[in-house]
Scaffold this motif. Structure first.
Motif, PDB file in Angstrom:
ATOM      1  N   LEU A 204       0.824  -1.199   0.000  1.00  0.00           N
ATOM      2  CA  LEU A 204       0.000   0.000   0.000  1.00  0.00           C
ATOM      3  C   LEU A 204       0.867   1.261   0.000  1.00  0.00           C
ATOM      4  O   LEU A 204       0.524   2.262  -0.647  1.00  0.00           O
ATOM      5  N   LEU A 207       1.919   2.514  -3.489  1.00  0.00           N
ATOM      6  CA  LEU A 207       0.926   3.359  -4.157  1.00  0.00           C
ATOM      7  C   LEU A 207       0.829   4.725  -3.493  1.00  0.00           C
ATOM      8  O   LEU A 207       0.596   5.742  -4.164  1.00  0.00           O
ATOM      9  N   THR A 208       1.017   4.759  -2.171  1.00  0.00           N
ATOM     10  CA  THR A 208       0.967   6.036  -1.460  1.00  0.00           C
ATOM     11  C   THR A 208       2.071   6.969  -1.933  1.00  0.00           C
ATOM     12  O   THR A 208       1.841   8.156  -2.188  1.00  0.00           O
ATOM     13  N   SER A 211       1.331   8.284  -5.512  1.00  0.00           N
ATOM     14  CA  SER A 211       0.252   9.275  -5.541  1.00  0.00           C
ATOM     15  C   SER A 211       0.625  10.553  -4.798  1.00  0.00           C
ATOM     16  O   SER A 211       0.279  11.653  -5.232  1.00  0.00           O
ATOM     17  N   VAL A 240      -6.443   7.914  -4.742  1.00  0.00           N
ATOM     18  CA  VAL A 240      -5.522   6.802  -4.472  1.00  0.00           C
ATOM     19  C   VAL A 240      -4.689   7.090  -3.225  1.00  0.00           C
ATOM     20  O   VAL A 240      -4.472   6.212  -2.385  1.00  0.00           O
ATOM     21  N   SER A 244      -5.112   4.642  -0.013  1.00  0.00           N
ATOM     22  CA  SER A 244      -3.954   3.833   0.368  1.00  0.00           C
ATOM     23  C   SER A 244      -3.446   4.214   1.754  1.00  0.00           C
ATOM     24  O   SER A 244      -3.038   3.345   2.533  1.00  0.00           O
ATOM     25  N   CYS A 245      -3.490   5.502   2.094  1.00  0.00           N
ATOM     26  CA  CYS A 245      -3.084   5.933   3.443  1.00  0.00           C
ATOM     27  C   CYS A 245      -4.021   5.358   4.504  1.00  0.00           C
ATOM     28  O   CYS A 245      -3.573   4.923   5.570  1.00  0.00           O
ATOM     29  N   GLN A 248      -3.415   1.694   4.902  1.00  0.00           N
ATOM     30  CA  GLN A 248      -2.076   1.530   5.474  1.00  0.00           C
ATOM     31  C   GLN A 248      -2.121   1.735   6.987  1.00  0.00           C
ATOM     32  O   GLN A 248      -1.533   0.963   7.754  1.00  0.00           O
TER      33      GLN A 248
END
Length: 368
Positions: A204, A207-208, A211, A240, A244-245, A248
């Motif tokens: 994750l 992706l963080t 983005s 995103v 994702s945050c 996470q």
């Protein structure tokens, strides 16, 4: 006429030849911008470490007084505000420097937190703390020296071009497959190993980082005068980033409940840094054109930082949590049981009053 031609070609660069535009943007990026990103990231991480220790001090003081909750303390709220400022600084740093450099600088927070806890909270300083701090500082200096010294001007057209590139799509497909497999093992097979949870967080985090850098870079370009917020890709990356945050944080909280912080912190740092570097390489092509010596020394600096963080984190005081899922029968007067009794989770009486009565009845049978 020549200036007009250059300005017009720069406007069509992103839509016609994104790769050439990427190279032109890299060459135009000054060294001052790169150094500014490093300084902002270091200051942000120092503020985060200060805020964590302020919050810890507020918790300790409130526990000693035993009066009001911690969230009524002005000291605790001061730590929360500093935490927000530090995280905002880290967010801004991604708009100025490569993601593969900003992520490893997170070790600055660990180093500063160890120093502050020893000086102000009077925690014990061990020899391994000194060795770990030295290795972490040395590793930070090495990776800053040999990291890519250029960062692209992140525009909406460039992010769109990177998002549909074949190497990123392949990377995203592999990441989704691995994430689904780990999630199946974690949820369905009930495999609660720390590596599985931290890998979920790291996937994750990849992706963080992508983005966050995209959103931060487009905001930076908009502030400079080139409005990027009118493009849909900005809002896609923003969604995103938030999603994702959120997930996470969810998995990190579960890890902190199941494992000690001295295990979670160093493993999370290593996995997060590795995923951020990989994301920078695959999506933003930050290592393109970098010499093999620079790549090797950069990875060596990351390794030194990893070892230093492990040495620092392993000597932090552990918080022992009392297990609440068990009924300690030896604590009840008149009982001979010394083992912990727990009703089966699959029974219909699990967690009910009937289950407790069954435990008491079995205890009476044994005593008779």
């Amino acid at each position: 006429m020549e200036k007009m031609a250059n300005s017009s070609s720069s406007h069509v660069f992103p839509s016609l030849t994104p790769a050439l535009a990427h190279r032109a943007e890299v060459l135009e990026n000054p060294l001052q911008t790169y150094l500014l990103g490093i300084i902002i990231s270091i200051c942000g991480n120092v503020l985060i470490s200060i805020s964590l220790n302020i919050q810890k001090y507020a918790h300790v003081r409130q526990a000693q007084r035993g009066s009001k909750p911690y969230y009524t303390s002005a000291t605790w709220w001061c730590g929360v505000v500093l935490m927000g400022v530090g995280e905002l600084g880290n967010f801004a740093a991604y708009g100025f420097a490569p993601a593969s450099l900003i992520a490893p600088l997170g070790c600055v927070s660990v180093i500063a937190s160890a120093i502050i806890s020893v000086v102000f909270l009077k925690e014990t300083l061990c020899a391994s703390d000194i060795v770990g701090g030295t290795l972490a500082i040395t590793g930070t200096y090495v990776l800053v020296t040999f990291a890519p010294h250029t960062s692209t001007h992140i525009t909406a057209h460039l992010v769109q071009y990177y998002a549909i590139s074949w190497h990123f799509l392949l990377y995203l497909f592999i990441e989704i497959v691995i994430f689904c497999l780990l999630l199946y093992l974690y949820k369905r097979r009930n495999m609660k190993h720390i590596v599985i949870v931290m890998l979920l967080v790291a996937l994750l985090a990849s992706l963080t980082v992508i983005s966050v850098k995209a959103v931060s870079g487009m905001i930076t370009e908009s502030i400079k005068g080139q409005l990027q917020l009118i493009y849909p890709i900005f809002y896609v990356m923003f969604v995103v980033m938030v999603a994702s945050c959120a997930f996470q944080i969810k998995f990190l909280n579960q890890a902190m409940k199941m494992f000690d912080a001295t295990e979670v912190v160093p493993i999370n740092f290593v996995f997060f840094t590795a995923s951020a570097i990989l994301a920078g390489i695959v999506f933003y092509q930050e290592f393109e054109g970098l010499a093999l010596l620079n790549i090797g020394m950069f990875l060596f600096g990351c390794l030194l930082s990893f070892v230093g963080v492990f040495l620092i984190a392993r000597n932090r005081p552990k918080i022992k949590q009392q297990e609440r899922n068990f009924i300690a029968m030896n604590k009840i007067p008149g009982r001979r049981h010394t083992d912990k009794v727990q009703p089966e989770a699959k029974t219909t009486t699990y967690g009910s009053l009937a289950a407790k009565l069954m435990c008491n009845r079995s205890g009476q049978t044994d005593d008779s």
